[in-house]
Design a protein around this motif. Sequence first.
Motif, short mmCIF file in Angstrom:
data_model
loop_
_atom_site.label_atom_id
_atom_site.label_comp_id
_atom_site.label_asym_id
_atom_site.label_seq_id
_atom_site.Cartn_x
_atom_site.Cartn_y
_atom_site.Cartn_z
N PHE A 1 15.63 20.45 38.50
CA PHE A 1 15.13 19.31 37.73
C PHE A 1 13.64 19.43 37.46
O PHE A 1 13.18 19.16 36.34
N SER A 2 12.87 19.85 38.44
CA SER A 2 11.42 19.98 38.24
C SER A 2 11.10 21.15 37.31
O SER A 2 10.13 21.08 36.53
N ALA A 3 11.89 22.22 37.36
CA ALA A 3 11.68 23.33 36.43
C ALA A 3 11.94 22.87 35.00
O ALA A 3 11.20 23.22 34.06
N TYR A 4 12.98 22.07 34.84
CA TYR A 4 13.28 21.49 33.52
C TYR A 4 12.16 20.56 33.06
O TYR A 4 11.67 20.66 31.92
N GLN A 5 11.74 19.65 33.94
CA GLN A 5 10.69 18.70 33.57
C GLN A 5 9.38 19.41 33.24
O GLN A 5 8.66 19.00 32.31
N HIS A 6 9.06 20.45 33.99
CA HIS A 6 7.81 21.18 33.73
C HIS A 6 7.85 21.81 32.34
O HIS A 6 6.87 21.74 31.58
N ALA A 7 8.97 22.43 32.00
CA ALA A 7 9.11 23.02 30.67
C ALA A 7 9.08 21.94 29.60
O ALA A 7 8.47 22.11 28.52
N LEU A 8 9.70 20.79 29.89
CA LEU A 8 9.75 19.69 28.93
C LEU A 8 8.36 19.14 28.63
O LEU A 8 7.94 19.07 27.46
N TYR A 9 7.64 18.74 29.66
CA TYR A 9 6.34 18.12 29.44
C TYR A 9 5.33 19.12 28.89
O TYR A 9 4.45 18.75 28.10
N SER A 10 5.45 20.37 29.29
CA SER A 10 4.56 21.40 28.72
C SER A 10 4.80 21.54 27.22
O SER A 10 3.85 21.70 26.44
N ALA A 11 6.07 21.47 26.80
CA ALA A 11 6.40 21.57 25.38
C ALA A 11 5.92 20.34 24.62
O ALA A 11 5.44 20.44 23.49
N VAL B 1 3.37 18.43 25.26
CA VAL B 1 1.92 18.52 25.10
C VAL B 1 1.56 19.38 23.89
O VAL B 1 0.55 19.13 23.20
N ARG B 2 2.38 20.38 23.60
CA ARG B 2 2.11 21.29 22.47
C ARG B 2 2.73 20.80 21.16
O ARG B 2 2.56 21.47 20.13
N THR B 3 3.43 19.68 21.17
CA THR B 3 4.09 19.17 19.97
C THR B 3 3.11 18.32 19.17
O THR B 3 2.74 17.21 19.57
N ASP C 1 4.21 11.36 19.63
CA ASP C 1 3.45 10.13 19.83
C ASP C 1 2.28 10.41 20.77
O ASP C 1 2.44 11.06 21.82
N ALA C 2 1.11 9.90 20.43
CA ALA C 2 -0.09 10.19 21.21
C ALA C 2 0.04 9.70 22.65
O ALA C 2 -0.43 10.35 23.59
N GLU C 3 0.64 8.55 22.83
CA GLU C 3 0.82 8.01 24.19
C GLU C 3 1.78 8.89 24.99
O GLU C 3 1.59 9.11 26.19
N LEU C 4 2.83 9.38 24.34
CA LEU C 4 3.76 10.28 25.02
C LEU C 4 3.06 11.56 25.45
O LEU C 4 3.27 12.06 26.56
N VAL C 5 2.21 12.10 24.61
CA VAL C 5 1.46 13.31 24.96
C VAL C 5 0.56 13.05 26.16
O VAL C 5 0.45 13.88 27.07
N ALA C 6 -0.07 11.88 26.19
CA ALA C 6 -0.94 11.54 27.33
C ALA C 6 -0.12 11.43 28.62
O ALA C 6 -0.55 11.89 29.68
N GLY D 1 9.48 16.75 14.30
CA GLY D 1 8.27 17.17 15.00
C GLY D 1 7.76 16.15 15.98
O GLY D 1 6.57 16.17 16.34
N LEU D 2 8.65 15.25 16.46
CA LEU D 2 8.24 14.19 17.36
C LEU D 2 8.43 14.54 18.83
O LEU D 2 7.86 13.90 19.70
N ALA D 3 9.26 15.55 19.10
CA ALA D 3 9.65 15.80 20.49
C ALA D 3 10.07 17.25 20.67
O ALA D 3 10.16 18.02 19.71
N ALA D 4 10.33 17.60 21.92
CA ALA D 4 10.78 18.95 22.26
C ALA D 4 12.30 18.98 22.29
O ALA D 4 12.95 18.06 22.80
N LEU D 5 12.88 20.05 21.75
CA LEU D 5 14.32 20.21 21.74
C LEU D 5 14.77 20.77 23.09
O LEU D 5 14.25 21.80 23.55
N PRO D 6 15.73 20.13 23.75
CA PRO D 6 16.13 20.57 25.10
C PRO D 6 16.54 22.04 25.19
O PRO D 6 16.21 22.72 26.17
#
Length: 309
Positions: free
Chosen positions: A158-168, A170-172, A176-181, A243-248
């Motif tokens: 789960f943490s490996a997934y979340q790390h890849a998710l949030y890292s992606a 941040v690069r999107t 949404d600016a609040e989501l990136v923060a 372009g709003l989010a990362a694709l799983p």
Amino acid sequence: MSDQHNPPETAKAEPQRFEAEEGAPTPTTPETVGRAAEPWERAGDPAELGADQLSARYLVALADDALVYAQRLGEWISRAPQIEEDMALGNVALDLVGQARALYARAGELDAGMLPGVQELAEDDLAYFRTDREFRNVWLVEQPRGDFGYEMVRMLWFSAYQHALYSAIVRTEGADAELVAIARKAVKEVEYHRDHAAQWVIRLGDGTDESTRRTMAGLQAVEPFVPELFADDAVAVAAADRGLAALPSTLREPAEQFVTAVLQQAGLERPQAGRWTAAGGRVGEHSEQLGYLLAEMQSVARAHPGASW
């Protein structure tokens, strides 16, 4: 015949009704939340939703993952192998609760009408007054607590997934600016979660015969729930297309690379996929375990709606 045993009927007293002042928010109660004829996920094609509505639904799924897993990790308090681990797992759970709160709050700001009957959608509305069919978490996080080896394997994935998710995220650029923060802060927290789980998996996998056996059993038990982490649901696809989010599905490679490297250090092999894999969590189809978890988690809020302390 005397009427002494037959008292005259009296009109039933009408329940008191209080009119809210104009402009006042509607109080949140079980009767005013989540009672639409159709749940919001069936309100229409996600591709036809506005950007804010679409982002809000994407955020809710991520928040549900974090909140439900935090509840499971909280069950380890006083049950971990050592007192330091009680504190460590409790801190991981608190990090996840913090992520969930931030995501729920932002989802409510983006789409205040997500739940019917609520004029000012708050994080507690989303956490405590939805049914299991209205939760969007993956099956992995709702499964009951197993032994410690199982939990470390689950946290690793789960943490490996979340790390890849949030890292992606941040690069999107269009996110949404609040989501990136939120993602910038979360990726630092999740990096610790991932490292903590990795160290334990290596220690247990390369430990005694018993610890190796239990860790392998944990890998086998978790494996059917892993593919759902990287499955592309309709909301995620529509959000990624804009372009709003990362694709799983794009998160699979970095997450699997990390887990594979940890397993190699531990002297373990990832089990082969079985015939059955979990699916449907993102559209409200869950295992029975989620219902029991929510019944416990939501009991106080539902018994005393609107209470604060």
